[in-house]
Design a protein around this motif. Structure first.
Motif, PDB file in Angstrom:
ATOM      1  N   HIS A 199      -4.387   0.027  12.549  1.00 44.75           N
ATOM      2  CA  HIS A 199      -5.063   0.556  11.368  1.00 44.75           C
ATOM      3  C   HIS A 199      -5.852  -0.555  10.662  1.00 44.75           C
ATOM      4  O   HIS A 199      -7.039  -0.408  10.382  1.00 44.75           O
ATOM      5  CB  HIS A 199      -4.038   1.182  10.423  1.00 44.75           C
ATOM      6  N   ASP A 228       0.807  -1.209   0.000  1.00 52.46           N
ATOM      7  CA  ASP A 228       0.000   0.000   0.000  1.00 52.46           C
ATOM      8  C   ASP A 228       0.849   1.273   0.000  1.00 52.46           C
ATOM      9  O   ASP A 228       0.945   1.973  -1.016  1.00 52.46           O
ATOM     10  CB  ASP A 228      -0.942  -0.031   1.217  1.00 52.46           C
ATOM     11  N   GLU A 253      -5.497  -4.456   3.971  1.00 49.29           N
ATOM     12  CA  GLU A 253      -5.369  -3.807   2.658  1.00 49.29           C
ATOM     13  C   GLU A 253      -5.353  -4.858   1.545  1.00 49.29           C
ATOM     14  O   GLU A 253      -5.886  -4.637   0.459  1.00 49.29           O
ATOM     15  CB  GLU A 253      -4.098  -2.951   2.585  1.00 49.29           C
ATOM     16  N   ILE A 274      -9.803  -0.949   9.878  1.00 44.19           N
ATOM     17  CA  ILE A 274     -10.275  -0.992   8.490  1.00 44.19           C
ATOM     18  C   ILE A 274     -11.100  -2.264   8.245  1.00 44.19           C
ATOM     19  O   ILE A 274     -12.080  -2.249   7.493  1.00 44.19           O
ATOM     20  CB  ILE A 274      -9.079  -0.894   7.506  1.00 44.19           C
ATOM     21  N   HIS A 332     -12.424   2.708   4.706  1.00 44.50           N
ATOM     22  CA  HIS A 332     -11.603   3.679   5.433  1.00 44.50           C
ATOM     23  C   HIS A 332     -12.388   4.853   6.001  1.00 44.50           C
ATOM     24  O   HIS A 332     -11.896   5.537   6.888  1.00 44.50           O
ATOM     25  CB  HIS A 332     -10.478   4.207   4.540  1.00 44.50           C
TER      26      HIS A 332
HETATM   27 ZN   LIG Z   1      -5.409   1.738   4.963  1.00 36.40          ZN
END
Ligand SMILES: [Zn+2]
Ligand SMILES: NC(=O)c1ccc[n+]([C@@H]2O[C@H](COP(=O)([O-])OP(=O)(O)OC[C@H]3O[C@@H](n4cnc5c(N)ncnc54)[C@H](O)[C@@H]3O)[C@@H](O)[C@H]2O)c1
Length: 357
Positions: free
Chosen positions: A254, A127, A175, A258, A234
């Motif tokens: 994170h 990412d 992700e 998510i 997000h």
């Molecule tokens: Zn992210």
């Protein structure tokens, strides 16, 4: 896996030779390697062994809390001390914090020196190191001061994942799952089988994720349209993450936030009539199988509202979401009302704690 060719630079996999060329060709006046205290310990020794050439290192403390102007000043100072100039090269050896901040300081030092990304977390491999976004946090606002500038190259060595904590590794999986959900159903079906501790063909998975991120960001580098699909999960995810950072003793990562955001936003997609119920069920059970239920009970809407209103995708006061049409297809600029958001929080709260029960 082969090198991925972006418009102005290459993304190399397991290619120490190409990296060592940068040292040996003598084109750079100085080479600097930026690390944090963890990548200094775990990644720099591997790097040094493969690159037995002179370079200077700049070491910063680990963590998002240091992705700020103070640390940027410390890095610029280190660049001056090392005798860097516009013809020097900065190598960012670390996760997304190092990539963002090392890139940002390099891009501005003497109006810009070359920099390359050597990501060492799953999140930064799939990412952060692709797509050219560089930023630091300012006055408590994440990624407020930044710019978009491509690196001169990205070098991915999945072996760096060996020392990453299982929790950070899984966080990056959010992700990876997202890439499948928004662009490639076949990929989703493969990566949803992730299990902590199980051997994963990282070379292949990372390659496929990078191809997806590259394809989307090359079509829309400035995020005027299509690139917004990468924000699936997000909008609510960030709000839940910020709330958790402020209130929980052991805050969500994170990726954990998510993962919750993707479940809620899949529910909203279904409620708006885009996503079928069977796809919603597959998204929910797939994400729960990897992440479990990260939170028993989400914060009430009124506690998330303020951060939703601050989302960077907003336009003229309304909160815009990226949603799923079906597994593998996403859409963007979707207005979502409060009732839909509240229903999605209720949906998550009512889910079974154990996905297999
Ligand atoms: Zn992210
Ligand atoms: N530029 C972009 O497009 C983009 C995209 C996504 C995220 N980001 C940014 O990336 C950051 C998050 O990235 P991250 O999750 O990589 O965080 P991070 O850089 O803080 O790394 C996470 C932790 O892992 C440690 N670590 C890194 N590599 C390691 C290794 N190989 N072995 C052991 N420990 C290791 C780090 O020291 C840190 O403690 C955020 O600041 C976010 O805003 C940027």
């Amino acid at each position: 896996v082969e090198t991925i060719h972006c418009k102005t630079y290459g993304i190399f996999f397991n290619n120490w030779e190409a990296l060592s060329d940068l040292f040996q060709k003598g084109v750079y006046s100085r080479i600097l390697v930026i690390v944090d205290e963890n990548t200094e310990l775990h990644c720099l020794p591997i790097f040094r062994e493969k690159m037995p050439f002179p370079f200077e290192t700049i070491v910063i403390p680990e963590g998002e809390a240091y992705k700020n102007l103070m640390t940027a000043q410390f890095i610029w100072d280190g660049m001056i001390q090392a005798g860097a100039d516009r013809h020097s090269l900065c190598i960012n050896l670390g996760g997304g914090v190092i990539g963002d901040m090392g890139g940002w300081t390099a891009a501005s030092f003497m109006r810009g020196m070359d920099f390359i990304q050597v990501p060492t977390t799953l999140l930064s491999m799939v990412d952060a190191s692709v797509g050219g976004k560089l930023a630091i946090d300012f006055k408590g606002l994440k990624n407020l001061i930044g710019l978009i500038k491509d690196p001169n190259a990205v070098f991915i060595f999945p072996e760096f994942l060996n020392t990453l904590s299982p929790r950070e590794l899984k966080s990056g999986m959010a992700e990876v799952l997202k890439h499948g959900l928004i662009q490639d159903k076949g990929y989703w079906e493969k990566v949803r089988k992730y299990k902590s501790g199980k051997a994963i063909p990282w070379d292949e998975w990372i390659y496929e994720s990078v191809l997806i991120k590259k394809a989307v960001t090359e079509i829309d580098p400035m995020e005027r349209g299509l690139r917004k699909i990468l924000n699936y999960g997000h909008t609510l995810g960030h709000a839940i993450e910020s709330h958790s950072l402020e209130h929980d003793d052991d805050p969500l990562t994170h990726g954990e936030a998510i993962a919750i955001g993707m479940i809620c936003e899949a529910f909203i997609s279904a409620r708006k009539g885009y996503l079928s119920d069977s796809d919603l069920h597959q998204v929910t059970s797939g994400i729960l199988a990897v992440f479990g239920k990260g939170k028993k009970e989400l914060p009430a809407f009124k506690y998330l509202k303020n951060s939703l209103l601050k989302d960077k995708k907003n336009k003229g006061g309304s909160v815009m979401y990226s949603l799923l049409e079906k597994i593998g297809v996403a859409c963007y600029n979707q207005e979502v009302n409060e009732a839909d958001v509240i229903a999605s929080l209720d949906y998550y709260n009512a889910l079974d704690f154990n996905p297999n029960s």
